[in-house]
Design an enzyme around this catalytic site. Sequence first.
Site, PDB file in Angstrom:
ATOM      1  N   PRO A 175       0.815  -1.225   0.000  1.00  0.00           N
ATOM      2  CA  PRO A 175       0.000   0.000   0.000  1.00  0.00           C
ATOM      3  C   PRO A 175       0.845   1.270   0.000  1.00  0.00           C
ATOM      4  CG  PRO A 175      -0.733  -1.535   1.721  1.00  0.00           C
ATOM      5  CD  PRO A 175       0.559  -2.044   1.194  1.00  0.00           C
ATOM      6  N   ARG A 212      -0.512  -7.946 -21.841  1.00  0.00           N
ATOM      7  CA  ARG A 212      -1.196  -7.304 -22.969  1.00  0.00           C
ATOM      8  C   ARG A 212      -0.246  -6.494 -23.837  1.00  0.00           C
ATOM      9  NH1 ARG A 212      -6.504  -6.973 -22.759  1.00  0.00           N
ATOM     10  NH2 ARG A 212      -6.528  -4.987 -23.854  1.00  0.00           N
ATOM     11  N   ASP A 239      -3.487   0.779 -30.672  1.00  0.00           N
ATOM     12  CA  ASP A 239      -2.722   1.834 -31.321  1.00  0.00           C
ATOM     13  C   ASP A 239      -3.584   3.034 -31.697  1.00  0.00           C
ATOM     14  OD1 ASP A 239      -0.834  -0.631 -33.116  1.00  0.00           O
ATOM     15  OD2 ASP A 239      -0.470   0.304 -31.180  1.00  0.00           O
ATOM     16  N   GLU A 269       1.155  -7.443   7.913  1.00  0.00           N
ATOM     17  CA  GLU A 269       1.374  -5.991   7.870  1.00  0.00           C
ATOM     18  C   GLU A 269       2.519  -5.612   6.935  1.00  0.00           C
ATOM     19  OE1 GLU A 269      -0.851  -3.828   9.301  1.00  0.00           O
ATOM     20  OE2 GLU A 269      -1.853  -5.764   9.551  1.00  0.00           O
TER      21      GLU A 269
HETATM   22  C1  9D3 Z   1      -2.849  -0.735   9.140  1.00  0.00           C
HETATM   23  C2  9D3 Z   1      -2.389  -0.098   7.915  1.00  0.00           C
HETATM   24  N1  9D3 Z   1      -2.643  -0.869   6.680  1.00  0.00           N
HETATM   25  C3  9D3 Z   1      -1.813  -0.237   5.601  1.00  0.00           C
HETATM   26  C4  9D3 Z   1      -2.625   0.602   4.709  1.00  0.00           C
HETATM   27  C5  9D3 Z   1      -2.296  -2.267   6.843  1.00  0.00           C
HETATM   28  C6  9D3 Z   1      -2.212  -3.077   5.615  1.00  0.00           C
HETATM   29  C7  9D3 Z   1      -3.274  -3.163   4.745  1.00  0.00           C
HETATM   30  C8  9D3 Z   1      -3.201  -3.985   3.607  1.00  0.00           C
HETATM   31  C9  9D3 Z   1      -1.066  -3.761   5.354  1.00  0.00           C
HETATM   32  C10 9D3 Z   1      -1.000  -4.580   4.223  1.00  0.00           C
HETATM   33  C11 9D3 Z   1      -2.066  -4.680   3.372  1.00  0.00           C
HETATM   34  C12 9D3 Z   1      -1.982  -5.577   2.208  1.00  0.00           C
HETATM   35  N2  9D3 Z   1      -2.016  -4.864   0.927  1.00  0.00           N
HETATM   36  C13 9D3 Z   1      -1.095  -5.109   0.000  1.00  0.00           C
HETATM   37  O1  9D3 Z   1      -0.239  -5.934   0.215  1.00  0.00           O
HETATM   38  C14 9D3 Z   1      -1.091  -4.351  -1.245  1.00  0.00           C
HETATM   39  C15 9D3 Z   1      -1.922  -3.306  -1.718  1.00  0.00           C
HETATM   40  C16 9D3 Z   1      -3.062  -2.637  -1.168  1.00  0.00           C
HETATM   41  O2  9D3 Z   1      -3.571  -2.929  -0.079  1.00  0.00           O
HETATM   42  N3  9D3 Z   1      -3.630  -1.637  -1.893  1.00  0.00           N
HETATM   43  C17 9D3 Z   1      -3.165  -1.243  -3.106  1.00  0.00           C
HETATM   44  N4  9D3 Z   1      -2.111  -1.828  -3.667  1.00  0.00           N
HETATM   45  C18 9D3 Z   1      -1.515  -2.840  -2.964  1.00  0.00           C
HETATM   46  S1  9D3 Z   1      -0.195  -3.705  -3.497  1.00  0.00           S
HETATM   47  C19 9D3 Z   1      -0.116  -4.656  -2.175  1.00  0.00           C
END
Ligand code: 9D3
Length: 250
Positions: free
Chosen positions: A88, A153, A168, A115
């Site tokens: 995230p 793709r 294209d 986490e």
């Molecule tokens: C408590 C804070 N959270 C962070 C925003 C905890 C948390 C939420 C979700 C920790 C890890 C995750 C797992 N998410 C992913 O691994 C992830 C992700 C996403 O949640 N949103 C957008 N892109 C991605 S890429 C990997």
Amino acid sequence: MRFDVITLFPELVEQVISCGVVGRAADQDLLQLNCWNPRQYTLDRHRTVDDRPYGGGPGMLMKVQPLQDAIRAVRQQNKQGRLIYLSPQGIPVKQAMLARQVDEGSIIFLCGRYEGVDERLIRQEVDEEWSIGDYVISGGELAAMVCIDAITRLIPGALGHDQSAQQDSFSEGLLDCPHYTRPEEFQGCKVPELLVKGNHQQIEDWREQQALGRTWQRRPDLLEHIVLDDRRQALLDEYIDEFKKTGQKT
Ligand code: 9D3
């Protein structure tokens, strides 16, 4: 194109090559997908893949040793591929970043669970950190599948002829125009007349105007990156005028 994915859920990620465009590309050997499960690199009898965070608090992190050993195992087979940590906290994925990966020929995705990953491991092993958008999903696997789909793709030969031609077309960087199929009247709503009559140039102009107008309405941020030539600016101006007069563009 070679994809290596480090994941606690290989059976989920492998589904990406089971259907559609990505499935056909895999069948044609245009891509190779290898999953690496940190659980296979655990050394304890419980095969532990999580660990507690220093400083306390709720939630666990991915255990460092199995992850590090999984990364080393991938690296023995894929020495040049960029290692992307999906989290995230990553930079938002854009089409241009994905296009660059096709040119490089291989990529390694690290899918976070729990986490996430120890910050020192990120510093030492990760080349880039990517996010697929501002919403919360449960781990990096679906994000890796999104990226694999989007990159595939762009592999030459992965799309059928019709889809390649479409890619294209003028509309790059804009939202698509509306589309209509049979019947000509559906629940009291008619297909725009000029699409049925079919003057080719009129249709082209209408589609481009709709693409511009919808982008202006829904994603004005996309228009900021585009320089409109006089013809396109006039098409958009006409759309905006019509919108302001009638309150909605037909
Ligand atoms: C408590 C804070 N959270 C962070 C925003 C905890 C948390 C939420 C979700 C920790 C890890 C995750 C797992 N998410 C992913 O691994 C992830 C992700 C996403 O949640 N949103 C957008 N892109 C991605 S890429 C990997």
